[in-house]
Design a protein around this motif. Sequence first.
Motif, PDB file in Angstrom:
ATOM      1  N   GLN A   1       0.833  -1.197   0.000  1.00  0.00           N
ATOM      2  CA  GLN A   1       0.000   0.000   0.000  1.00  0.00           C
ATOM      3  C   GLN A   1       0.871   1.253   0.000  1.00  0.00           C
ATOM      4  O   GLN A   1       1.878   1.323   0.701  1.00  0.00           O
ATOM      5  N   GLN A   2       0.473   2.259  -0.799  1.00  0.00           N
ATOM      6  CA  GLN A   2       1.231   3.502  -0.840  1.00  0.00           C
ATOM      7  C   GLN A   2       1.037   4.272   0.455  1.00  0.00           C
ATOM      8  O   GLN A   2      -0.034   4.275   1.050  1.00  0.00           O
ATOM      9  N   GLN A   3       2.120   4.911   0.905  1.00  0.00           N
ATOM     10  CA  GLN A   3       2.105   5.631   2.169  1.00  0.00           C
ATOM     11  C   GLN A   3       1.939   7.138   1.992  1.00  0.00           C
ATOM     12  O   GLN A   3       1.657   7.841   2.968  1.00  0.00           O
TER      13      GLN A   3
ATOM     14  N   THR B   1       0.456  10.313  -0.926  1.00  0.00           N
ATOM     15  CA  THR B   1      -0.375  10.557  -2.108  1.00  0.00           C
ATOM     16  C   THR B   1       0.396  11.367  -3.136  1.00  0.00           C
ATOM     17  O   THR B   1       1.403  12.023  -2.829  1.00  0.00           O
ATOM     18  N   GLU B   2      -0.082  11.335  -4.355  1.00  0.00           N
ATOM     19  CA  GLU B   2       0.565  12.071  -5.437  1.00  0.00           C
ATOM     20  C   GLU B   2       0.520  13.570  -5.149  1.00  0.00           C
ATOM     21  O   GLU B   2      -0.509  14.115  -4.750  1.00  0.00           O
TER      22      GLU B   2
ATOM     23  N   LEU C   1       7.654   5.543   1.099  1.00  0.00           N
ATOM     24  CA  LEU C   1       6.653   5.631   0.042  1.00  0.00           C
ATOM     25  C   LEU C   1       5.784   4.372   0.000  1.00  0.00           C
ATOM     26  O   LEU C   1       4.566   4.450  -0.093  1.00  0.00           O
ATOM     27  N   THR C   2       6.418   3.220   0.055  1.00  0.00           N
ATOM     28  CA  THR C   2       5.724   1.939   0.058  1.00  0.00           C
ATOM     29  C   THR C   2       6.729   0.868   0.473  1.00  0.00           C
ATOM     30  O   THR C   2       7.920   1.160   0.635  1.00  0.00           O
TER      31      THR C   2
END
Length: 241
Positions: free
Chosen positions: A26-28, A30-31, A43-44
Amino acid sequence: QANVQTARINLGYAYVTSPITGRAGQQQVTEGALVGQGSATLLTTVSQLDPLYVNFTIGVNQLNELQTAAEQGDIQLTAPNKTTVTITLPDGTPYAEPGTVDFSAPTVDPATGSVTLRALLPNPKFRLLPGTYVTLRLALGERHNAFLIPQAAVQRDITGTYVLVVGKDGKVAHRNVTTNGTQGVDWIVTAGLTAGDSVIVSGLQRMQIGGQAKTEPWQPPASTAKLTGAAAAAAKAADGK
């Protein structure tokens, strides 16, 4: 050209390359979020899935017993880099890919009295996922002068563990044996038998010490073969190397 090279370098800062091949979790962030301000930003997490590491422990007492048996010539231990492992999945299904032990801790954990080991296991179909608990079987070597005997043949009384055998004269005899664990559905017998002994597996209730018995080759329960008359099924003791 210098400006183009500088632009390429700056563009490279927009990409984050994983140091290993695997699957991202899961990404930690956001863009568009600001990262890397004074400290590293997670980041992940990338998990390597093929191959996988399987961590397990073995009691130091077991290791000492193995080393003592090897010194006495009862066991031939495999080379450290050739020790194989097989695993069973949580649902009881055997895993098709065998692995090898690639690490053994040089110290004993004083809290558990065990040594940590690690096996490297191929996982080409991603059948296993990190964090899964599995049952592991470790092949540390070959035991000499050991026999596999069906569990139904092994009996116990106040004197200890014994089996009934049919001698060359066709008479039933009582034989004390020493067992050392199981392999599958069989007992591992390390003392009390010799190669070629006929061990009675079924029909034990009808057997009398010193009585005559006729043996027939024993078949596993799945077999459709049936015993007839007063014959007792017997399994030939075979060297369990």
